[in-house]
Design an enzyme around this catalytic site. Structure first.
Site, mmCIF file in Angstrom:
data_model
loop_
_atom_site.group_PDB
_atom_site.id
_atom_site.type_symbol
_atom_site.label_atom_id
_atom_site.label_comp_id
_atom_site.label_asym_id
_atom_site.label_seq_id
_atom_site.Cartn_x
_atom_site.Cartn_y
_atom_site.Cartn_z
ATOM 1 N N GLU A 186 45.190 -12.513 20.221
ATOM 2 C CA GLU A 186 46.522 -12.133 20.706
ATOM 3 C C GLU A 186 47.168 -13.197 21.593
ATOM 4 O O GLU A 186 47.540 -12.944 22.735
ATOM 5 C CB GLU A 186 46.444 -10.778 21.423
ATOM 6 C CG GLU A 186 45.923 -9.683 20.509
ATOM 7 C CD GLU A 186 45.708 -8.350 21.209
ATOM 8 O OE1 GLU A 186 46.085 -8.230 22.384
ATOM 9 O OE2 GLU A 186 45.160 -7.442 20.569
ATOM 10 N N GLU B 45 41.060 -4.569 12.457
ATOM 11 C CA GLU B 45 41.082 -3.423 13.380
ATOM 12 C C GLU B 45 41.925 -2.282 12.808
ATOM 13 O O GLU B 45 42.716 -1.651 13.513
ATOM 14 C CB GLU B 45 41.630 -3.847 14.753
ATOM 15 C CG GLU B 45 40.868 -4.997 15.387
ATOM 16 C CD GLU B 45 41.360 -5.365 16.785
ATOM 17 O OE1 GLU B 45 42.041 -4.530 17.424
ATOM 18 O OE2 GLU B 45 41.073 -6.487 17.235
ATOM 19 N N HIS C 135 46.857 -2.388 13.227
ATOM 20 C CA HIS C 135 47.084 -1.116 13.913
ATOM 21 C C HIS C 135 48.472 -0.639 13.481
ATOM 22 O O HIS C 135 49.495 -1.047 14.044
ATOM 23 C CB HIS C 135 47.024 -1.291 15.427
ATOM 24 C CG HIS C 135 45.669 -1.621 15.947
ATOM 25 N ND1 HIS C 135 44.607 -0.742 15.864
ATOM 26 C CD2 HIS C 135 45.190 -2.741 16.558
ATOM 27 C CE1 HIS C 135 43.529 -1.295 16.406
ATOM 28 N NE2 HIS C 135 43.865 -2.509 16.829
ATOM 29 N N ASN D 56 43.060 -13.995 15.884
ATOM 30 C CA ASN D 56 43.193 -12.568 15.594
ATOM 31 C C ASN D 56 44.375 -11.996 16.363
ATOM 32 O O ASN D 56 44.574 -12.318 17.542
ATOM 33 C CB ASN D 56 41.893 -11.858 16.019
ATOM 34 C CG ASN D 56 41.818 -10.415 15.583
ATOM 35 O OD1 ASN D 56 41.921 -10.104 14.406
ATOM 36 N ND2 ASN D 56 41.616 -9.514 16.542
ATOM 37 N N ASP E 42 43.729 0.898 11.680
ATOM 38 C CA ASP E 42 43.937 2.343 11.801
ATOM 39 C C ASP E 42 45.412 2.615 11.534
ATOM 40 O O ASP E 42 46.255 1.727 11.671
ATOM 41 C CB ASP E 42 43.469 2.932 13.148
ATOM 42 C CG ASP E 42 43.955 2.180 14.372
ATOM 43 O OD1 ASP E 42 45.047 1.570 14.314
ATOM 44 O OD2 ASP E 42 43.266 2.197 15.394
#
Length: 365
Positions: free
Chosen positions: A176, A282, A253, A217, A284
């Site tokens: 990030e 990651e 996400h 990432n 979801d």
């Protein structure tokens, strides 16, 4: 496309995420995992081939993140070890956990997950060497010169990567580091050292373990836009400068209310065309509660689309869901009124998303 201003709340609420993950949620009763139909009901029949095994047939992994407290939930941990073929420590390898005092390292939490993974035949993604959040107080409260901070960063990366040499197959080296508009995030490292800290971190990680795969990432990079464009240009430049960079991690996400990422399949492909691996790291897909049949069906379709976007590109090496059951999801603690983000519900029953993922993996053969 999603609304970037709202999506940035995902990591802006880092402290709340940390609290939710560190504390864990209540253990759920043991339940058999069954196959879900479009209503979300399960038939309790256990499939003979797991998601991990299906992914492996196409040369990929299908993994799930886990945090240390969750291993105490026996039914949850057993399913993690049985269904997947990779895992990522949610918090145990972050800086605050691994170097709580300057030069004093503690790998207890990360080692516990590595040991669990080895016992269950899972490979491990290392997460993360460098992030603006969840840093120890001694680091964030200090006043450092550029040379001092470079020395601290090099020492941290070198010690952690050497400790896990041969135990993890990839590292999220820098996590990030970009803003939504494609500019560098002004974290402690950028403000003190300058943008060269990213290349330095990659070089130091490679020196400590020449065989491990090194990733950048981030979130909000699944679509083609200013943020993913910035990473595309950065990785292109790093490769031109012969800096060791092996992969790009798209966190994914996602949220139903913001729309599916614009041109995600093309975005995955363009990064692969740079000569690096791509991973969904990651995943979801949350929704505004309460969940209903229509939302669960849309969610399932999104899980299918993400899986197919990865499967369509040879250098998309795998998918990791951020946890896999709503029982241990970080979403409700950070986004009140939202949740139901994962392929299993709170009782470890399959949701329609599971069947969609499974079907996509089966069709890849």
């Amino acid at each position: 496309m999603r609304t970037p201003a709202r999506r940035t709340r995902i990591r802006a609420a880092g402290a709340a995420v940390s609290a939710a993950l560190l504390l864990g949620l209540a253990a759920t009763p043991a339940a058999h995992a069954g196959t879900a139909d479009e209503t979300g009901k399960t038939d309790q029949a256990r499939p003979t081939e797991t998601l991990g095994k299906l992914a492996k047939k196409s040369g990929r992994y299908f993994g799930a993140a886990v945090d240390n407290p969750e291993l105490a939930d026996t039914a949850y941990a057993d399913l993690l070890g049985r269904e997947f073929n990779a895992t990522t420590p949610g918090n145990g390898m972050k800086w605050y956990a691994t170097e709580p005092q300057r030069g004093v390292f503690d790998f207890t939490a990360g080692d516990e997950i590595v040991d669990f993974a080895r016992a269950n035949g899972l490979k491990v993604r290392g997460h993360t060497l460098l992030w603006h959040s969840q840093l120890p107080d001694w680091l964030t409260s200090g006043t450092w010169t550029a040379d001092e901070l470079r020395s601290i960063l090099k020492n941290h990366i070198t010690n952690e990567v050497k400790h896990y040499k041969g135990k993890v197959f990839a590292w999220d080296v820098a996590n990030e580091i970009m803003n939504e508009d494609g500019t560098y995030r002004e974290n402690i490292f950028y403000k003190t050292i300058g943008p060269g800290y990213v290349a330095d971190a990659l070089r130091w990680a490679h020196a400590a373990d020449p065989k491990v795969k090194l990733y950048l990432n981030d979130y909000n990079v699944e679509a083609i836009g200013p943020k993913s464009d910035a990473y595309y240009q950065l990785i292109k430049q790093l490769r031109a400068d012969r800096v060791p960079i092996d992969g790009f991690g798209m966190q994914a996400h996602l949220a139903l209310q913001y729309g599916f990422p614009d041109r995600m399949p093309q975005n995955v492909r363009r990064f692969a065309d740079l000569g690096v691996d791509v991973a969904i790291t990651e995943l979801d897909i949350r929704m505004i509660l309460p969940a209903d049949a229509a939302k669960l069906a849309e969610q399932a379709d999104w899980y299918r689309q993400v899986t197919e976007a990865c499967l369509a590109v040879r250098r998309c090496v795998g998918i990791t869901v951020w946890g896999y059951s709503d029982a241990h999801s970080w979403i409700p603690a950070v986004f009140p009124g939202e949740g139901a983000a994962l392929p299993w519900d709170e009782n470890l029953h399959h949701k329609p998303a599971y069947a969609a993922i499974r079907a996509a993996l089966q069709q890849a053969h």
